[in-house]
Write a protein that holds these residues in place. Sequence first.
Motif, PDB file in Angstrom:
ATOM      1  N   ARG A  39      -4.780   5.735   5.764  1.00 12.26           N
ATOM      2  CA  ARG A  39      -3.664   6.217   5.457  1.00 12.26           C
ATOM      3  C   ARG A  39      -3.116   6.687   4.123  1.00 12.26           C
ATOM      4  N   GLY A  40      -3.948   6.093   3.342  1.00 14.62           N
ATOM      5  CA  GLY A  40      -3.562   6.234   1.590  1.00 14.62           C
ATOM      6  C   GLY A  40      -4.484   5.429   1.013  1.00 14.62           C
TER       7      GLY A  40
ATOM      8  N   GLY B  50       5.140   7.941   0.380  1.00 15.51           N
ATOM      9  CA  GLY B  50       6.318   6.466   0.682  1.00 15.51           C
ATOM     10  C   GLY B  50       5.240   5.225   0.727  1.00 15.51           C
ATOM     11  N   SER B  51       5.633   4.464   1.220  1.00 18.37           N
ATOM     12  CA  SER B  51       4.805   3.210   1.141  1.00 18.37           C
ATOM     13  C   SER B  51       4.607   2.580   2.561  1.00 18.37           C
ATOM     14  N   GLU B  52       3.676   1.456   2.816  1.00 19.08           N
ATOM     15  CA  GLU B  52       3.488   0.814   4.212  1.00 19.08           C
ATOM     16  C   GLU B  52       4.698  -0.192   4.548  1.00 19.08           C
ATOM     17  N   GLY B  53       5.774  -0.132   3.858  1.00 11.69           N
ATOM     18  CA  GLY B  53       7.041  -0.642   3.936  1.00 11.69           C
ATOM     19  C   GLY B  53       7.025  -2.325   4.314  1.00 11.69           C
TER      20      GLY B  53
ATOM     21  N   PRO C  48       0.906  -1.218   0.167  1.00 14.91           N
ATOM     22  CA  PRO C  48      -0.070  -0.086   0.144  1.00 14.91           C
ATOM     23  C   PRO C  48       0.736   1.110   0.005  1.00 14.91           C
ATOM     24  N   LEU C  49       0.347   2.292  -0.725  1.00 15.06           N
ATOM     25  CA  LEU C  49       1.242   3.559  -0.734  1.00 15.06           C
ATOM     26  C   LEU C  49       0.382   4.474   0.058  1.00 15.06           C
ATOM     27  N   THR C  50       1.227   5.523   0.960  1.00 12.44           N
ATOM     28  CA  THR C  50       0.978   6.239   1.735  1.00 12.44           C
ATOM     29  C   THR C  50       1.082   7.945   1.177  1.00 12.44           C
ATOM     30  N   PHE C  51       0.458   8.850   1.929  1.00 18.05           N
ATOM     31  CA  PHE C  51       0.487  10.320   1.710  1.00 18.05           C
ATOM     32  C   PHE C  51       0.562  10.825   2.842  1.00 18.05           C
ATOM     33  N   ASP C  52       0.931  12.119   2.645  1.00 16.78           N
ATOM     34  CA  ASP C  52       1.346  12.999   3.822  1.00 16.78           C
ATOM     35  C   ASP C  52       0.008  13.302   4.374  1.00 16.78           C
ATOM     36  N   ALA C  53       0.051  13.570   6.163  1.00 17.08           N
ATOM     37  CA  ALA C  53      -1.383  13.531   6.548  1.00 17.08           C
ATOM     38  C   ALA C  53      -2.273  14.649   6.061  1.00 17.08           C
ATOM     39  N   GLN C  54      -1.703  15.971   5.746  1.00 18.89           N
ATOM     40  CA  GLN C  54      -2.336  17.130   5.289  1.00 18.89           C
ATOM     41  C   GLN C  54      -2.880  16.530   3.832  1.00 18.89           C
TER      42      GLN C  54
END
Length: 402
Positions: A241-242, A338-341, A198-204
């Motif tokens: 989260r994304g 980023g990603s969930e790693g 999964p890919l993530t984005f900054d909180a804002q």
Amino acid sequence: MTTEKTSQFDVVVIGAGAAGMMCAAVAGQAGKSVLVIDHASKLAEKIRISGGGRCNFTNMHATPNNFLSDNAHFCKSALARYTPQDFLSLVKRYKIAFHEKHKGQLFCDDSAEDIIRMLKSECDLGKVQWRMPCAVSEVLQSEQGFVIHTDRGPVIASNLVIATGGLSIPKIGATDFSYRIAKQFDLKIVEPRPALVPLTFDAQTWEPFVPLSGISLEVDIETGEKKNKIVFREDLLFTHRGLSGPAILQISSYWSSGQSIRVNLLPELDIAEELIAAKTTTKKNLANFLAAYLPARLVDGLLLAHGFDGNLKIADMQDKRLRQLGEKLNRWELVPNGSEGYRKAEVTRGGVNTRELSQQSMMVNKVPGLYFIGEAVDVTGWLGGFNFQWAWASGVAAGKAI
Ligand code: FDA
């Protein structure tokens, strides 16, 4: 599990996962003495949890185009010599019930345990011996062969197969063992990184989309430009989260930090043209009109997030504004942070550089008798049974060659 009687073997396989068990079975059935070592107490934990517990064990449409590698041609030989049909024949021989989910993905009807039991039986036929759980502290080369020092004493092997996989899901035993051995023998490594993740984005950036969490729909998703552009049509899932779901997992393997991804939420429709044409034929407002094409909660969330008033009558809107909205729906561009790693990644992209290995046997060109197979190698499959097919095919290639 400990069954070994001697401490000298034709073959020692480190890693009792998909590739390692397959390789051990093939080499054992060819008459070699084989020992499998694993630091886990249970066989093939990743098979057990794969495919939601039902193991998507192959993909009937697998071709080399479904794999990523710095060296695209490397996987061709092994994949051609052990095909999805070959693995399916084995599954049928063991009378394991299976079904095709979609796009050639074959799953067990009952449980992934069926595949583990099948591989264990194949190993038993080859009189494979086991040392599990067992930690390997050091691998050395001597005149007698490879000396593998373990917490249960040393073992000597004429051939050593490294099948310890990649870095994903450390909590079930993933380690960097394969890369450490590769470095010890001075082999190049393609930088490992999480893939099918999964890919993530900054909180804002993500805040306006948080209320959409749980919504899933089929989209076209792409990344890269021109010759390097890749597109998948799969389901997208909004999370807190994304983004996740098969669409994101697939594209994540091709995505690099800083790059954008583009999402077409209505792949079969030019929605701007549709909206402009509707100006003279409908009295509907924007939200109601779009709800005919997309889930209403998604429409409301997206309009708000992109700064459109859903109560506006389409007839009252300028073409330019409708085209801006069309762009957001047909070509929504986002830059993940980023990603969930490895915690969530299904696989690791990168690994032992394939230029160090023989594509026929998986043996290290400059270290006769040393082999790398499965996910440890820089060959990464798409989502959908391709990674297991690589594990089987590379395991068979090495098992036969030894
Ligand atoms: P694998 O990871 O299977 O085995 C490595 C073995 O080495 C493990 O038994 C481990 O304990 C052992 N090991 C590691 N470090 C060691 C050390 N230092 N010393 C001793 N032993 C060590 N693919 C697919 O095609 N279809 C699917 O349905 C799924 N589903 C799926 C779900 C989830 C949640 C994940 C995380 C992954 C998948 N995959 C998948 C991917 C698939 O599981 C993966 O590509 C293969 O298991 C790779 O096979 P390997 O044998 O190379 O490694």
